[in-house]
Enzyme design. Sequence first.
Site, PDB file in Angstrom:
ATOM      1  N   HIS A  92       5.865  59.407   2.202  1.00  0.00           N
ATOM      2  CA  HIS A  92       4.910  60.521   2.118  1.00  0.00           C
ATOM      3  C   HIS A  92       3.483  60.140   2.543  1.00  0.00           C
ATOM      4  O   HIS A  92       2.534  60.213   1.773  1.00  0.00           O
ATOM      5  CB  HIS A  92       4.896  61.097   0.694  1.00  0.00           C
ATOM      6  CG  HIS A  92       6.228  61.607   0.245  1.00  0.00           C
ATOM      7  ND1 HIS A  92       6.408  62.260  -0.945  1.00  0.00           N
ATOM      8  CD2 HIS A  92       7.453  61.555   0.825  1.00  0.00           C
ATOM      9  CE1 HIS A  92       7.685  62.585  -1.086  1.00  0.00           C
ATOM     10  NE2 HIS A  92       8.341  62.153  -0.011  1.00  0.00           N
ATOM     11  N   GLU A 138       8.404  74.316   2.332  1.00  0.00           N
ATOM     12  CA  GLU A 138       7.521  75.487   2.307  1.00  0.00           C
ATOM     13  C   GLU A 138       6.798  75.715   3.629  1.00  0.00           C
ATOM     14  O   GLU A 138       6.419  74.763   4.324  1.00  0.00           O
ATOM     15  CB  GLU A 138       6.455  75.318   1.216  1.00  0.00           C
ATOM     16  CG  GLU A 138       7.004  75.317  -0.190  1.00  0.00           C
ATOM     17  CD  GLU A 138       5.929  75.172  -1.245  1.00  0.00           C
ATOM     18  OE1 GLU A 138       6.263  75.192  -2.437  1.00  0.00           O
ATOM     19  OE2 GLU A 138       4.726  75.043  -0.871  1.00  0.00           O
TER      20      GLU A 138
END
Length: 386
Positions: free
Chosen positions: A157, A260
């Site tokens: 990440h 998302e």
Amino acid sequence: MSIRAILAPLLLAWLPLASCAPPGGPAPISGEVPEARGWRAETVVTGLEHPWSIAWLPDGTALITERPGRLRLVRDGRLDPVPIAGVPEVLVYGQGGLLDVAPHPRFAENQQVYLTFAQGTKDANRTALARGRLREGRLEDLQIIFRNADTKNDGQHFGSRLLWLPDGSLLMSIGDGGNPPIAHAGANIRNQAQHPSTHFGKVVRLSEDGQPLPDNPFLDQPGARPEIWTLGHRNIQGLTRDPRTGRVWATEHGARGGDELNLLVGGGNYGWPVVTYSMEYWGPKITDETSRPGMIDPRLVWVPSKAPSGLAFYSAERLPGWQGDLFSGALKFGQIRRIDLDGERVAGEEKLTIGARVRDVRQGPDGFLYVLTDEPNGRLLRIVPD
């Protein structure tokens, strides 16, 4: 089988997706979608090792980053065999390496190129931003102008997409640091996405020199990092802007389910990890909350996860009927999702099956869409009308 039975799934895929939203939250949920028609992919370049990003210079030359730490040039449809010298030293570990590339908006005047990359060691690493001048196949005067203020001890990440805004500011996404049991300040590191005291799980807004802007939304909040523009993100790897309306769109990875599409607004909190559709990789929901007052709901949620990568807003005319749509890469399914927009609302969705992990999608200066495949022998593809 009746005609109605055959057509029903296709018609449902193009109904307003909000009508499919579950009672637990307002976000429309995307599932299986039909294949887009009227296009084909042609190969422009092969021989790229895990390419991550593509950007164009004013003369039409393309810059491509390779995650192992090389910056490549594509001229007139051919890959220059010699990588550009002078790139920063990168940490190639897990998801880290050389990541995004973005020429300065006034590149013709200053020859400046901006790069994001993983920096440090396996036990202490962070996302960083460097700037150099591209001259005769080399980056000169290289400077690291910004980096995450804190380190993490795993290779997950990093983010990290770049996007120039018309006011000359630069947006940069930074991931939340990783999954449990990775920790920071005595808790799961992902919780830092809600804490403005760190850069984890944020989009920062910087000057061309890597400094916070005087009108950034958290500048006057005690203890907050002044660079922060938005917070509550997991791992944004798609970032683009509608040139007509100025809307900034982002795609980010969920955990298991819960990817998302978000419409970014400065000062906004996008919920992660206290509000999400995601589930832990070992099973349970991360939270029962999918919406909360004061937090901004996604415009689309992908369940199951498609692992969103590069994101492009298409504004050209070469691909008729696709103007004003978003194109989102999917690492997991080897495809691109065409997202039909009606203003700020998602009106429908189709897929373009590529057959390989899609790492980046961009609109080229010739008006076609370009795609990078994340493979040991990665390709640059061009999407053209069939």
